[in-house]
Design an enzyme around this catalytic site. Structure first.
Site, PDB file in Angstrom:
ATOM      1  N   ASP A 178      47.971  36.218  23.528  1.00 36.83           N
ATOM      2  CA  ASP A 178      48.475  35.255  24.821  1.00 36.83           C
ATOM      3  C   ASP A 178      50.008  35.148  24.317  1.00 36.83           C
ATOM      4  O   ASP A 178      50.187  34.551  23.234  1.00 36.83           O
ATOM      5  CB  ASP A 178      47.959  33.977  24.896  1.00 36.83           C
ATOM      6  N   HIS A 179      50.945  35.747  24.819  1.00 37.51           N
ATOM      7  CA  HIS A 179      52.175  36.040  24.264  1.00 37.51           C
ATOM      8  C   HIS A 179      52.984  34.445  24.077  1.00 37.51           C
ATOM      9  O   HIS A 179      53.896  34.323  23.281  1.00 37.51           O
ATOM     10  CB  HIS A 179      53.111  36.789  24.856  1.00 37.51           C
ATOM     11  N   HIS A 241      47.805  30.763  29.475  1.00 37.26           N
ATOM     12  CA  HIS A 241      48.789  29.803  29.027  1.00 37.26           C
ATOM     13  C   HIS A 241      48.589  28.626  29.036  1.00 37.26           C
ATOM     14  O   HIS A 241      48.950  27.747  27.905  1.00 37.26           O
ATOM     15  CB  HIS A 241      50.209  30.313  29.574  1.00 37.26           C
ATOM     16  N   LYS A 347      64.292  28.559  35.908  1.00 40.21           N
ATOM     17  CA  LYS A 347      63.286  29.021  35.109  1.00 40.21           C
ATOM     18  C   LYS A 347      63.477  28.284  33.904  1.00 40.21           C
ATOM     19  O   LYS A 347      64.337  27.848  33.150  1.00 40.21           O
ATOM     20  CB  LYS A 347      63.989  30.464  34.565  1.00 40.21           C
TER      21      LYS A 347
HETATM   22  P1  NAP Z   1      52.188  50.362  32.896  1.00 39.52           P
HETATM   23  O1  NAP Z   1      53.450  50.223  32.661  1.00 39.52           O
HETATM   24  O2  NAP Z   1      51.453  50.506  34.115  1.00 39.52           O
HETATM   25  O3  NAP Z   1      51.298  51.193  31.697  1.00 39.52           O
HETATM   26  C1  NAP Z   1      49.978  51.489  31.810  1.00 39.52           C
HETATM   27  C2  NAP Z   1      50.076  52.599  30.831  1.00 39.52           C
HETATM   28  O4  NAP Z   1      48.528  53.293  30.955  1.00 39.52           O
HETATM   29  C3  NAP Z   1      50.810  53.902  30.959  1.00 39.52           C
HETATM   30  O5  NAP Z   1      51.279  54.200  29.638  1.00 39.52           O
HETATM   31  C4  NAP Z   1      50.068  54.941  31.407  1.00 39.52           C
HETATM   32  O6  NAP Z   1      50.583  56.104  31.267  1.00 39.52           O
HETATM   33  C5  NAP Z   1      48.796  54.632  30.967  1.00 39.52           C
HETATM   34  N1  NAP Z   1      47.465  55.012  31.604  1.00 39.52           N
HETATM   35  C6  NAP Z   1      47.000  54.861  32.559  1.00 39.52           C
HETATM   36  N2  NAP Z   1      45.710  55.424  33.112  1.00 39.52           N
HETATM   37  C7  NAP Z   1      45.666  56.070  31.944  1.00 39.52           C
HETATM   38  C8  NAP Z   1      44.305  56.791  31.678  1.00 39.52           C
HETATM   39  N3  NAP Z   1      43.370  57.049  32.276  1.00 39.52           N
HETATM   40  N4  NAP Z   1      44.459  57.399  30.331  1.00 39.52           N
HETATM   41  C9  NAP Z   1      45.326  57.159  29.457  1.00 39.52           C
HETATM   42  N5  NAP Z   1      46.715  56.472  29.557  1.00 39.52           N
HETATM   43  C10 NAP Z   1      46.395  56.093  30.987  1.00 39.52           C
HETATM   44  O7  NAP Z   1      51.351  48.861  32.371  1.00 39.52           O
HETATM   45  P2  NAP Z   1      51.990  47.684  31.700  1.00 39.52           P
HETATM   46  O8  NAP Z   1      53.017  46.817  32.206  1.00 39.52           O
HETATM   47  O9  NAP Z   1      52.745  48.318  30.270  1.00 39.52           O
HETATM   48  O10 NAP Z   1      50.893  46.938  31.187  1.00 39.52           O
HETATM   49  C11 NAP Z   1      49.891  47.118  30.436  1.00 39.52           C
HETATM   50  C12 NAP Z   1      48.835  46.201  30.216  1.00 39.52           C
HETATM   51  O11 NAP Z   1      49.507  45.112  29.300  1.00 39.52           O
HETATM   52  C13 NAP Z   1      48.066  45.680  31.374  1.00 39.52           C
HETATM   53  O12 NAP Z   1      47.019  45.319  31.165  1.00 39.52           O
HETATM   54  C14 NAP Z   1      49.004  44.320  31.797  1.00 39.52           C
HETATM   55  O13 NAP Z   1      48.553  43.297  32.429  1.00 39.52           O
HETATM   56  C15 NAP Z   1      49.433  43.782  30.465  1.00 39.52           C
HETATM   57  N6  NAP Z   1      50.708  43.164  30.327  1.00 39.52           N
HETATM   58  C16 NAP Z   1      52.018  43.520  30.526  1.00 39.52           C
HETATM   59  C17 NAP Z   1      52.977  42.912  30.391  1.00 39.52           C
HETATM   60  C18 NAP Z   1      54.469  43.591  30.519  1.00 39.52           C
HETATM   61  O14 NAP Z   1      55.225  42.773  30.413  1.00 39.52           O
HETATM   62  N7  NAP Z   1      54.493  44.790  31.089  1.00 39.52           N
HETATM   63  C19 NAP Z   1      53.112  41.731  29.982  1.00 39.52           C
HETATM   64  C20 NAP Z   1      51.682  40.904  29.867  1.00 39.52           C
HETATM   65  C21 NAP Z   1      50.605  41.718  29.851  1.00 39.52           C
HETATM   66  P3  NAP Z   1      50.111  57.762  32.104  1.00 39.52           P
HETATM   67  O15 NAP Z   1      50.489  57.275  33.444  1.00 39.52           O
HETATM   68  O16 NAP Z   1      51.204  58.705  31.429  1.00 39.52           O
HETATM   69  O17 NAP Z   1      48.608  57.853  31.691  1.00 39.52           O
END
Ligand code: NAP
Length: 494
Positions: A178-179, A241, A347
């Site tokens: 939980d950042h 949070h 914000k």
């Molecule tokens: P994202 O940009 O959509 O990244 C998803 C990743 O998963 C990509 O690297 C994708 O790469 C990979 N992926 C998807 N299906 C896959 C599969 N079947 N096998 C292997 N790799 C697969 O999402 P994100 O924003 O980084 O978020 C990731 C997680 O962190 C989520 O649970 C999100 O809720 C959480 N989160 C994110 C943030 C943020 O700031 N972004 C903040 C808090 C929490 P490929 O398409 O190359 O496979």
């Protein structure tokens, strides 16, 4: 003593947004500070077919604003390896294992492994199962799993997810991020309370009238409409949070500032949160959804229902505020108000602690009660504190005025303070789970949130009900007014 940590990081979702924006810069900061030196390696994995060199360029690009020099960035990125891998394909775990063992040997990592699941929670179960079944978990070093929110959609799904993960990892190997808990000022709540006898001795229902927590965002859902429409502010913000912040504010002093002791106290506080009957929800909770705005400042901003990938009749809330009561000796009768939402006036994250009025106003302005003393903890964008006290106005008579003692860290100090993800990754390397959420906390929070969700899902509401650039629907003001209070922080009135 060396501060260097040894570990192999395997980042599932290595091509994703979180990895690029948060994880690689955080690892680089740890590298700059010497926590990571020679004995570490990173495997980035996702479906995309990337070569190591291409991956390293992506890493270098992600740290370009913070790197000491091009050479330093290249040296750091040389520890990164890419493995194309579909997490549903069992065969690929064997390739991953071979690469992990090779890197473990080359970098002398003693079997220390940190698996970071930076991808959709749908895959957490299958990944953790295969890490175990395909022997990627080492018998020698530590094996730790960091997982991202959301942890389930409700108690049932969270329990199912937890059972899947627990089939392969022990609770003390699981680090649920939980950042907010990595933020300097959130961690500072404990220092303010337990480092100052004056404050801790007043930290109870005898002296505190109410506590107000605001986590406001000025932007809308941007391009995350698809995800957000299935989640909403209640699940996205309250379950994690806000309830985490409340547990830190409300917990009893732990015997030591160590993870197990703190967690025990946080869980006790969460368990004392009063659960509402379904028919009471509307007395305590307010939901909102932003509408379009056409005013001068926000120009022609879309309403939530016009955002990309959002259903035109969406009932998803982009705002939630509420009153939480904690039924224990310390807090009986003290409301903890909170509000959070998108497209709000400003914000910011802050906590306002309103102390009780003096029992009798002895001063000239005796028709009106003296303003309450307010302790404010600023969490973001600036970090710091302020304390509002009543003092005598200079001049004849005994008129009073409110004086605000304020300390906000300089932009430079804030910029140099460790980033939340950096702190949390280092904590995980150290095996310190204080700032991560334990399953008991997740479970207790979901049980509270589920009651509200279930009631809201059973009743349609006339959305949108607040304008972009406001501080939410009028009912959020009324929630406090009916108890004789008002929101202390009113950015739209400044
Ligand atoms: P994202 O940009 O959509 O990244 C998803 C990743 O998963 C990509 O690297 C994708 O790469 C990979 N992926 C998807 N299906 C896959 C599969 N079947 N096998 C292997 N790799 C697969 O999402 P994100 O924003 O980084 O978020 C990731 C997680 O962190 C989520 O649970 C999100 O809720 C959480 N989160 C994110 C943030 C943020 O700031 N972004 C903040 C808090 C929490 P490929 O398409 O190359 O496979």
């Amino acid at each position: 003593m060396s501060i260097e940590q040894k570990a192999l990081f395997t980042i599932f979702g290595g091509t994703g947004d979180l990895a690029k924006r948060k994880l690689y810069p955080s690892l680089y900061r740890l590298y700059k500070k010497g926590y990571l030196k020679e004995k570490f390696a990173v495997i980035g994995t996702a479906r995309r077919e990337w070569a190591d060199d291409f991956y390293r360029d992506v890493v270098i690009e992600s740290i370009q604003d913070i790197s000491e020099s091009k050479e330093h960035a290249i040296k750091f990125a040389s520890h990164f390896y890419y493995q194309s891998h579909n997490v549903t394909d069992i065969q690929h775990y064997n390739t991953l294992k071979t690469l992990s063992e090779k890197l473990d040997e080359n970098y002398q990592l003693d079997g220390n492994r940190l698996f970071y699941l930076a991808m959709s929670p749908n895959f957490f179960g299958i990944i953790s199962q295969n890490l175990k079944d395909r022997n990627l978990i080492t018998p020698t070093g530590f094996n730790r799993l960091i997982i991202e929110k959301p942890f389930g959609q409700d108690f049932e799904s969270a329990l199912e997810l937890n059972d899947q993960i627990r089939a392969s990892f022990e609770e003390d190997q699981i680090y649920r991020i939980d950042h907010y808990l990595g933020k300097e000022m959130v961690q500072n709540i404990s220092a303010v309370r337990f480092g100052n006898y004056m404050i801790e001795s007043m930290w109870n229902s005898r002296y505190i009238d109410n506590i107000q927590i605001t986590l406001s965002e000025s932007i809308g859902v941007e391009e995350r409409g698809g995800y957000y429409d299935t989640s909403g502010a209640l699940r996205d913000m309250l379950q994690n949070h806000i309830l985490q912040i409340i547990s830190l504010l409300a917990m009893e002093p732990p015997t030591r500032l160590e993870d197990k002791e703190i967690r025990t106290e946080k869980i006790k506080a969460l368990k004392a949160v009063r659960l509402f009957e379904p028919n009471e929800v509307s007395n305590y909770m307010v939901r909102g959804q932003y509408g379009p705005s056409k005013d001068e400042i926000s120009k022609d901003l879309n309403g939530y229902r016009e955002e990309l990938n959002v259903a035109p009749e969406s009932q998803t809330e982009t705002f939630v505020s509420g009153k939480i009561l904690i039924d224990n000796f310390r807090w009986a009768g003290v409301p903890f108000y909170f509000r959070t939402g998108k497209r709000l006036a400003e914000k910011g994250t802050q906590i306002d602690i309103e102390f009780k009025n003096v029992p009798l106003n002895l001063f000239d302005n005796n028709e009106e009660p003296l303003p309450a003393n307010i302790l404010t903890i600023y969490i973001q964008p600036t970090e710091g504190f302020s304390l509002e006290l009543n003092t005598k106005k200079i001049g004849l008579g005994l008129e009073t005025e409110t004086l605000k003692l304020e300390h906000k860290h300089s932009a430079e100090t804030t910029a140099n303070s460790p980033e939340a993800y950096e702190k949390l990754i280092l904590d995980c390397l150290n095996g310190d789970s204080t700032n991560f959420t334990h399953w008991d906390e997740v479970a207790t929070s979901w049980k509270f949130v589920d009651i509200i969700r279930k009631h809201w899902d059973s009743e349609k509401i006339d959305f949108p009900n607040y304008a972009s650039g406001s501080m939410g629907p009028i009912e959020s003001e009324q929630l406090l007014n009916k108890d004789g209070f008002k929101w202390h922080w009113c950015p739209n009135n400044n």
